[in-house]
Design an enzyme around this catalytic site. Structure first.
Site, PDB file in Angstrom:
ATOM      1  N   ARG A 181      67.050  92.025  47.248  1.00 46.09           N
ATOM      2  CA  ARG A 181      66.257  93.257  47.331  1.00 46.09           C
ATOM      3  C   ARG A 181      65.729  93.576  45.949  1.00 46.09           C
ATOM      4  NH1 ARG A 181      68.901  95.218  43.755  1.00 46.09           N
ATOM      5  NH2 ARG A 181      67.735  97.116  44.110  1.00 46.09           N
ATOM      6  N   GLY A 182      64.843  94.594  45.898  1.00 51.15           N
ATOM      7  CA  GLY A 182      64.148  94.889  44.637  1.00 51.15           C
ATOM      8  C   GLY A 182      62.811  94.151  44.671  1.00 51.15           C
ATOM      9  N   ASN A 196      59.026 104.208  45.262  1.00 49.84           N
ATOM     10  CA  ASN A 196      60.297 103.664  44.758  1.00 49.84           C
ATOM     11  C   ASN A 196      61.414 104.226  45.623  1.00 49.84           C
ATOM     12  OD1 ASN A 196      61.711 102.013  42.767  1.00 49.84           O
ATOM     13  ND2 ASN A 196      62.586 103.913  42.034  1.00 49.84           N
ATOM     14  N   LYS A 197      62.607 103.800  45.351  1.00 47.99           N
ATOM     15  CA  LYS A 197      63.778 104.163  46.155  1.00 47.99           C
ATOM     16  C   LYS A 197      63.816 105.641  46.516  1.00 47.99           C
ATOM     17  CE  LYS A 197      66.073 102.005  47.610  1.00 47.99           C
ATOM     18  NZ  LYS A 197      65.733 101.619  49.013  1.00 47.99           N
ATOM     19  N   GLN A 201      72.954 101.008  45.955  1.00 46.59           N
ATOM     20  CA  GLN A 201      72.540 100.035  44.929  1.00 46.59           C
ATOM     21  C   GLN A 201      72.981 100.488  43.547  1.00 46.59           C
ATOM     22  OE1 GLN A 201      70.552 101.257  47.334  1.00 46.59           O
ATOM     23  NE2 GLN A 201      68.994  99.814  47.991  1.00 46.59           N
ATOM     24  N   ASP A 230      58.291  99.957  43.761  1.00 41.86           N
ATOM     25  CA  ASP A 230      58.043  98.949  44.798  1.00 41.86           C
ATOM     26  C   ASP A 230      56.565  98.695  44.980  1.00 41.86           C
ATOM     27  OD1 ASP A 230      60.946  99.353  45.510  1.00 41.86           O
ATOM     28  OD2 ASP A 230      60.251  97.795  46.895  1.00 41.86           O
TER      29      ASP A 230
HETATM   30  O1  MRU Z   1      65.605  98.887  48.996  1.00 46.95           O
HETATM   31  P1  MRU Z   1      65.646  98.162  47.681  1.00 46.95           P
HETATM   32  O2  MRU Z   1      67.023  98.006  47.140  1.00 46.95           O
HETATM   33  O3  MRU Z   1      64.880  96.859  47.751  1.00 46.95           O
HETATM   34  O4  MRU Z   1      64.856  99.100  46.687  1.00 46.95           O
HETATM   35  C1  MRU Z   1      64.702  98.714  45.359  1.00 46.95           C
HETATM   36  C2  MRU Z   1      64.014  99.731  44.531  1.00 46.95           C
HETATM   37  O5  MRU Z   1      63.641 100.783  44.986  1.00 46.95           O
HETATM   38  C3  MRU Z   1      63.716  99.373  43.111  1.00 46.95           C
HETATM   39  O6  MRU Z   1      63.705 100.507  42.308  1.00 46.95           O
HETATM   40  C4  MRU Z   1      62.344  98.690  43.031  1.00 46.95           C
HETATM   41  O7  MRU Z   1      62.265  97.611  43.915  1.00 46.95           O
HETATM   42  C5  MRU Z   1      62.026  98.224  41.670  1.00 46.95           C
HETATM   43  S1  MRU Z   1      63.251  97.129  41.117  1.00 46.95           S
HETATM   44  C6  MRU Z   1      62.870  96.215  39.898  1.00 46.95           C
END
Ligand code: MRU
Length: 344
Positions: A50-51, A248-249, A197, A238
């Site tokens: 993820r990320g 973003n998250k 996370q 994202d």
């Molecule tokens: O749901 P996830 O864990 O994939 O979400 C990740 C995030 O929101 C990160 O902040 C984003 O992908 C940037 S990470 C380098």
């Protein structure tokens, strides 16, 4: 070679992709293997990896394995299309997924048209994306670290480290770089419900790096800024669109509002492969209600609770102090600054 983060979550070798299973970290370090686009899509959907940048690199390898299989069957690049569609539907918000898969597809189509091996071209392009991603992390780290002073307390949400990128990180990469430059910093990490996370992955990376930190529940961010001396907030992205609006998250938008209330800078850190010029709308992924009502199979709400589970939110540009990229810092207005960094 620069010192890179020691967590390497994506390894591609001999036509096989190995992913460090982030669902069970930090308690177990197990690896999942993928051999085609569908297996890779499932791993992305299930949060093994993820990320946004890490999803992009993973998907690039998924696409190249699918193209190799299709070419091997005598069906050419187009025979890989169905599998690649599955890959593209795995997570809708992460722009790096679309950016990376489209690059691999274009490179293999161009090779086929020129009479070269499309499978080899796909593999080389995926490896190039991986390399660029790594270099971008190193460069973003250096650019962003200039915004952190010795002694600062910085806040971050989710995991934006090597696990989310493949190397070093975005927001967490900036924090690690400042630390490696010798700045004595302290990190306040939000646990990041519902996938945790922050408490599982960010803490794991901070501990490996030896950076002091304090873990808080998401709802404690305002009081932590008020009472723990937080000087600035660093988050990942994202997807960033034309005007700087940043997905973003979930919880990032609230954090930006709180930062604005207290008058502290709120920085977004992302490679330019996360920036989608020309776009205005952002599709926000919603995931299963079970992620909210259960933790590791244990119910934490009454059966049948009505749940809304958006896993990202969109922070408006007026709440963002600056966007840190590998090519420099974008300051408002972002329409102008992002465009000029993208074309630099
Ligand atoms: O749901 P996830 O864990 O994939 O979400 C990740 C995030 O929101 C990160 O902040 C984003 O992908 C940037 S990470 C380098």
């Amino acid at each position: 070679m620069e010192k890179l983060s020691e967590v390497i979550p994506i390894v591609y070798e001999g036509g096989e992709l190995s992913l460090l299973d982030q669902r069970v970290l930090p308690f177990q370090e197990t690896w999942i293997k993928c051999h085609d686009a569908r297996e890779t899509a499932q791993a992305i959907k299930d949060m093994v990896v993820r990320g946004a940048p890490a999803i992009g690199v993973t998907a690039a390898y998924g696409a190249c394995m699918e193209i190799a299989k299709s070419v091997g069957r005598g069906q050419g690049v187009e025979g890989a299309k169905a599998g690649i569609e599955v890959l593209l539907s795995s997570r809708p918000t992460a722009y790096n997924l679309f950016y990376a898969v489209n690059r691999v597809l274009s490179a293999s189509r161009a090779a086929a048209e020129a009479g070269r091996d499309p499978a080899l071209a796909a593999e080389l392009e995926a490896k190039r994306i991986d390399e660029e991603n790594k270099q971008a992390a190193i460069d973003m780290g250096k650019v962003g670290a200039s915004l952190i002073n010795d002694g600062d307390v910085v806040m971050t949400i989710c995991n934006t480290g090597a696990l989310a990128v493949g190397y070093l990180g975005t927001a967490l990469g900036v924090i690690k770089t400042a630390w490696r430059e010798g700045k004595k910093i302290h990190v306040v990490a939000l646990e990041t419900r519902p996938w945790l996370q922050g408490s599982r992955l960010t803490v794991y990376e901070l501990q490996k790096e030896g950076i002091p930190f304090t873990l808080i529940v998401d709802g404690a961010s305002a009081i932590a800024i008020q009472r723990k001396g937080v000087r600035s907030v660093f988050v990942g992205a994202d997807r960033i669109v034309e005007d700087g609006s940043t997905a973003n998250k979930i919880g990032t938008f609230s954090l930006s509002v709180i930062s604005k209330y207290f008058g502290i800078p709120f920085y977004v850190v992302a490679p330019l492969s996360t920036v989608q010029l020309g776009a205005k709308e952002i599709k926000v992924e919603e995931r299963s209600p079970d992620e909210v009502t259960y933790i590791r199979g244990v119910p934490i709400s009454t059966a049948g609770s009505n749940v809304y589970n958006p896993v990202f939110d969109v922070t408006p540009p007026e709440n963002i102090t600056a966007i840190i990229t590998e090519k420099g810092i974008a300051w408002p207005p972002y329409e102008k600054s992002l465009k000029s960094l993208k074309s630099a």
